[in-house]
Design a protein around this motif. Sequence first.
Motif, PDB file in Angstrom:
ATOM      1  N   LEU A  43       0.835  -1.203   0.000  1.00 43.66           N
ATOM      2  CA  LEU A  43       0.000   0.000   0.000  1.00 43.66           C
ATOM      3  C   LEU A  43       0.867   1.250   0.000  1.00 43.66           C
ATOM      4  CD1 LEU A  43      -2.847  -1.006   2.474  1.00 43.66           C
ATOM      5  CD2 LEU A  43      -2.751  -1.269  -0.014  1.00 43.66           C
ATOM      6  N   GLY A  44       0.437   2.233  -0.785  1.00 42.18           N
ATOM      7  CA  GLY A  44       1.243   3.428  -1.004  1.00 42.18           C
ATOM      8  C   GLY A  44       2.208   3.268  -2.155  1.00 42.18           C
ATOM      9  N   GLY A  45       2.264   2.069  -2.718  1.00 37.25           N
ATOM     10  CA  GLY A  45       3.251   1.770  -3.754  1.00 37.25           C
ATOM     11  C   GLY A  45       2.989   2.406  -5.095  1.00 37.25           C
ATOM     12  N   GLY A  85       2.469   5.504  -5.545  1.00 38.19           N
ATOM     13  CA  GLY A  85       2.965   6.866  -5.526  1.00 38.19           C
ATOM     14  C   GLY A  85       1.874   7.911  -5.605  1.00 38.19           C
ATOM     15  N   LEU A  86       0.618   7.458  -5.642  1.00 42.79           N
ATOM     16  CA  LEU A  86      -0.520   8.370  -5.687  1.00 42.79           C
ATOM     17  C   LEU A  86      -1.040   8.597  -4.274  1.00 42.79           C
ATOM     18  CD1 LEU A  86      -2.276   6.912  -8.852  1.00 42.79           C
ATOM     19  CD2 LEU A  86      -0.715   8.873  -8.713  1.00 42.79           C
ATOM     20  N   ALA A  87      -2.061   9.397  -4.137  1.00 38.80           N
ATOM     21  CA  ALA A  87      -2.493   9.871  -2.826  1.00 38.80           C
ATOM     22  C   ALA A  87      -3.081   8.771  -1.954  1.00 38.80           C
ATOM     23  CB  ALA A  87      -3.517  10.980  -3.002  1.00 38.80           C
ATOM     24  N   MET A  88      -2.695   8.789  -0.669  1.00 37.76           N
ATOM     25  CA  MET A  88      -3.389   8.035   0.375  1.00 37.76           C
ATOM     26  C   MET A  88      -4.037   9.081   1.264  1.00 37.76           C
ATOM     27  SD  MET A  88      -4.068   6.623   3.415  1.00 37.76           S
ATOM     28  CE  MET A  88      -2.718   6.901   4.573  1.00 37.76           C
ATOM     29  N   PRO A  89      -5.371   9.212   1.218  1.00 33.28           N
ATOM     30  CA  PRO A  89      -6.024  10.348   1.868  1.00 33.28           C
ATOM     31  C   PRO A  89      -6.211  10.167   3.366  1.00 33.28           C
ATOM     32  CG  PRO A  89      -7.636   8.998   0.751  1.00 33.28           C
ATOM     33  CD  PRO A  89      -6.308   8.401   0.429  1.00 33.28           C
ATOM     34  N   VAL A  90      -6.161  11.283   4.069  1.00 33.78           N
ATOM     35  CA  VAL A  90      -6.485  11.339   5.488  1.00 33.78           C
ATOM     36  C   VAL A  90      -7.462  12.496   5.674  1.00 33.78           C
ATOM     37  CG1 VAL A  90      -5.618  11.621   7.838  1.00 33.78           C
ATOM     38  CG2 VAL A  90      -4.204  10.448   6.123  1.00 33.78           C
ATOM     39  N   GLU A  91      -8.636  12.213   6.197  1.00 33.78           N
ATOM     40  CA  GLU A  91      -9.628  13.257   6.431  1.00 33.78           C
ATOM     41  C   GLU A  91      -9.370  13.883   7.794  1.00 33.78           C
ATOM     42  OE1 GLU A  91     -14.499  13.888   6.244  1.00 33.78           O
ATOM     43  OE2 GLU A  91     -13.542  12.143   5.299  1.00 33.78           O
ATOM     44  N   VAL A  92      -9.268  15.208   7.824  1.00 34.13           N
ATOM     45  CA  VAL A  92      -8.954  15.932   9.064  1.00 34.13           C
ATOM     46  C   VAL A  92      -9.953  17.066   9.257  1.00 34.13           C
ATOM     47  CG1 VAL A  92      -6.482  15.405   8.846  1.00 34.13           C
ATOM     48  CG2 VAL A  92      -7.371  17.569   7.949  1.00 34.13           C
ATOM     49  N   PHE A 107       5.694   9.669   8.715  1.00 32.69           N
ATOM     50  CA  PHE A 107       6.148   8.729   7.684  1.00 32.69           C
ATOM     51  C   PHE A 107       7.383   9.245   6.946  1.00 32.69           C
ATOM     52  CE2 PHE A 107       1.559   7.975   8.160  1.00 32.69           C
ATOM     53  CZ  PHE A 107       1.599   6.629   8.516  1.00 32.69           C
ATOM     54  N   LYS A 108       8.266   9.904   7.646  1.00 24.17           N
ATOM     55  CA  LYS A 108       9.453  10.463   6.994  1.00 24.17           C
ATOM     56  C   LYS A 108      10.362   9.367   6.445  1.00 24.17           C
ATOM     57  CE  LYS A 108      11.993  11.058  11.372  1.00 24.17           C
ATOM     58  NZ  LYS A 108      12.657  12.062  12.254  1.00 24.17           N
ATOM     59  N   GLU A 109      10.363   8.181   7.058  1.00 18.26           N
ATOM     60  CA  GLU A 109      11.209   7.092   6.568  1.00 18.26           C
ATOM     61  C   GLU A 109      10.749   6.587   5.209  1.00 18.26           C
ATOM     62  OE1 GLU A 109      11.711   3.951   9.350  1.00 18.26           O
ATOM     63  OE2 GLU A 109      12.542   5.229  10.923  1.00 18.26           O
ATOM     64  N   GLU A 110       9.462   6.733   4.901  1.00 14.94           N
ATOM     65  CA  GLU A 110       8.936   6.343   3.588  1.00 14.94           C
ATOM     66  C   GLU A 110       9.025   7.492   2.578  1.00 14.94           C
ATOM     67  OE1 GLU A 110       7.367   5.725   6.416  1.00 14.94           O
ATOM     68  OE2 GLU A 110       6.932   3.578   6.518  1.00 14.94           O
ATOM     69  N   GLY A 111       9.687   8.591   2.966  1.00 17.51           N
ATOM     70  CA  GLY A 111       9.799   9.740   2.072  1.00 17.51           C
ATOM     71  C   GLY A 111       8.461  10.373   1.784  1.00 17.51           C
ATOM     72  N   CYS A 112       7.587  10.405   2.792  1.00 15.68           N
ATOM     73  CA  CYS A 112       6.217  10.879   2.608  1.00 15.68           C
ATOM     74  C   CYS A 112       6.165  12.397   2.418  1.00 15.68           C
ATOM     75  CB  CYS A 112       5.373  10.477   3.811  1.00 15.68           C
ATOM     76  SG  CYS A 112       3.697  11.143   3.781  1.00 15.68           S
ATOM     77  N   GLU A 113       5.330  12.835   1.486  1.00 17.47           N
ATOM     78  CA  GLU A 113       5.006  14.242   1.322  1.00 17.47           C
ATOM     79  C   GLU A 113       3.517  14.414   1.559  1.00 17.47           C
ATOM     80  OE1 GLU A 113       5.563  17.970  -1.831  1.00 17.47           O
ATOM     81  OE2 GLU A 113       5.965  15.902  -2.465  1.00 17.47           O
ATOM     82  N   ALA A 114       3.143  15.287   2.479  1.00 15.66           N
ATOM     83  CA  ALA A 114       1.737  15.525   2.820  1.00 15.66           C
ATOM     84  C   ALA A 114       1.271  16.829   2.188  1.00 15.66           C
ATOM     85  CB  ALA A 114       1.565  15.572   4.331  1.00 15.66           C
ATOM     86  N   LYS A 115       0.144  16.775   1.464  1.00 15.58           N
ATOM     87  CA  LYS A 115      -0.380  17.960   0.785  1.00 15.58           C
ATOM     88  C   LYS A 115      -1.870  18.104   1.069  1.00 15.58           C
ATOM     89  CE  LYS A 115       2.731  17.751  -3.242  1.00 15.58           C
ATOM     90  NZ  LYS A 115       2.767  17.678  -4.731  1.00 15.58           N
ATOM     91  N   LEU A 116      -2.292  19.341   1.308  1.00 13.97           N
ATOM     92  CA  LEU A 116      -3.716  19.611   1.442  1.00 13.97           C
ATOM     93  C   LEU A 116      -4.369  19.457   0.072  1.00 13.97           C
ATOM     94  CD1 LEU A 116      -6.031  20.673   3.312  1.00 13.97           C
ATOM     95  CD2 LEU A 116      -5.500  22.942   2.388  1.00 13.97           C
ATOM     96  N   PHE A 171       3.758   8.600  -0.919  1.00 11.41           N
ATOM     97  CA  PHE A 171       4.882   7.823  -0.424  1.00 11.41           C
ATOM     98  C   PHE A 171       5.866   7.503  -1.549  1.00 11.41           C
ATOM     99  CE2 PHE A 171       1.318   6.964   2.372  1.00 11.41           C
ATOM    100  CZ  PHE A 171       1.891   7.047   3.636  1.00 11.41           C
ATOM    101  N   LYS A 172       7.148   7.650  -1.258  1.00 13.33           N
ATOM    102  CA  LYS A 172       8.183   7.256  -2.221  1.00 13.33           C
ATOM    103  C   LYS A 172       8.412   5.756  -2.188  1.00 13.33           C
ATOM    104  CE  LYS A 172      10.659  11.666  -2.410  1.00 13.33           C
ATOM    105  NZ  LYS A 172      11.950  12.370  -2.183  1.00 13.33           N
ATOM    106  N   THR A 173       8.176   5.138  -1.035  1.00  8.46           N
ATOM    107  CA  THR A 173       8.257   3.681  -0.902  1.00  8.46           C
ATOM    108  C   THR A 173       6.986   3.211  -0.207  1.00  8.46           C
ATOM    109  OG1 THR A 173       9.385   3.827   1.247  1.00  8.46           O
ATOM    110  CG2 THR A 173      10.770   3.727  -0.732  1.00  8.46           C
ATOM    111  N   PRO A 174       6.570   1.957  -0.422  1.00  7.27           N
ATOM    112  CA  PRO A 174       5.330   1.467   0.201  1.00  7.27           C
ATOM    113  C   PRO A 174       5.377   1.535   1.730  1.00  7.27           C
ATOM    114  CG  PRO A 174       6.040  -0.014  -1.552  1.00  7.27           C
ATOM    115  CD  PRO A 174       7.163   0.950  -1.344  1.00  7.27           C
ATOM    116  N   ILE A 175       4.203   1.615   2.325  1.00  7.19           N
ATOM    117  CA  ILE A 175       4.082   1.629   3.776  1.00  7.19           C
ATOM    118  C   ILE A 175       4.597   0.293   4.321  1.00  7.19           C
ATOM    119  CG2 ILE A 175       2.455   1.783   5.695  1.00  7.19           C
ATOM    120  CD1 ILE A 175       0.636   3.417   3.784  1.00  7.19           C
TER     121      ILE A 175
END
Length: 275
Positions: A171-173, A175-182, A198-207, A229-233
């Motif tokens: 999952l996350g592999g 490279g497209l969005a994994m959404p979180v509702e806030v 998720f910094k170890e997975e090279g995660c970038e979080a965007k609104l 994610f740059k790499t899977p969860i």
Amino acid sequence: MTASSLLPSASSLLLLRRHALPVGRRSRPVAPVRALSAPATLTQDDLKKLAAVKAVEYVSSGMVLGLGTGSTAAFVVAEIGALLSSGKLSDIVGVPTSKRTYEQALSLGIPLSTLDDHPRIDLAIDGADEVDPDLNLVKGRGGALLREKMVEAASDKFVVVADETKLVTGLGGSGLAMPVEVVQFCWKYNQTRLQELFKEEGCEAKLRLDDGGKPYVTDNSNYIVDLYFKTPIKDAPAAGKEISALEGVVEHGLFLDMATAVIIAGKDGVTMTTK
């Protein structure tokens, strides 16, 4: 709209075998069924239609149905509406997972209700954005993850329909969005915390933004922070718990150990894997 209008042209139809839907064990994937004749090139929409039509085979008259959201789920809703209109199905009650699905189902004459009135659902059918080998999912790129998870968790069976581009090794592999509702309050604070988590997975979080460049607002009046994610969860169950533990997080798009069966349409046929 008729059932026949949902299908690719006759030259590209794939023969779909009928299977019972076993629950409680994992079966081997069904072998792809070859085309009746040399098919024309199938589009992604053609594949989604094939998977949707196969999934609707498991709908029986008298069922309470969870109606998913998204491009693939829209084909499912359209097929159910056509079968109701033709008299091949009757006494169906649909529980939609979004305002968009509610409006589509209403326009097709599908009787609708809510979890308040039907807390037990016989069958939910929905699409997925990612499917891993254990039938865990990423969902919610259409923005309906909270309502989807509530409806599908209340369902006795949950059938996922997708095309082969949704398959991932982790999952996350994609490279497209994994959404979180806030919640809207201090969303940036949670965006920063999610990225750090998720910094170890090279995660970038965007609104998530809408087409007008403003924050996308869900049916529940919340925002969505998309994780890339740059790499899977590495550990999806642990990731889900860590995300849910953050104050201000409403729901996440990891749908773990929820799918009863996954129907995948590919250019060589349709396969189904069950738990």
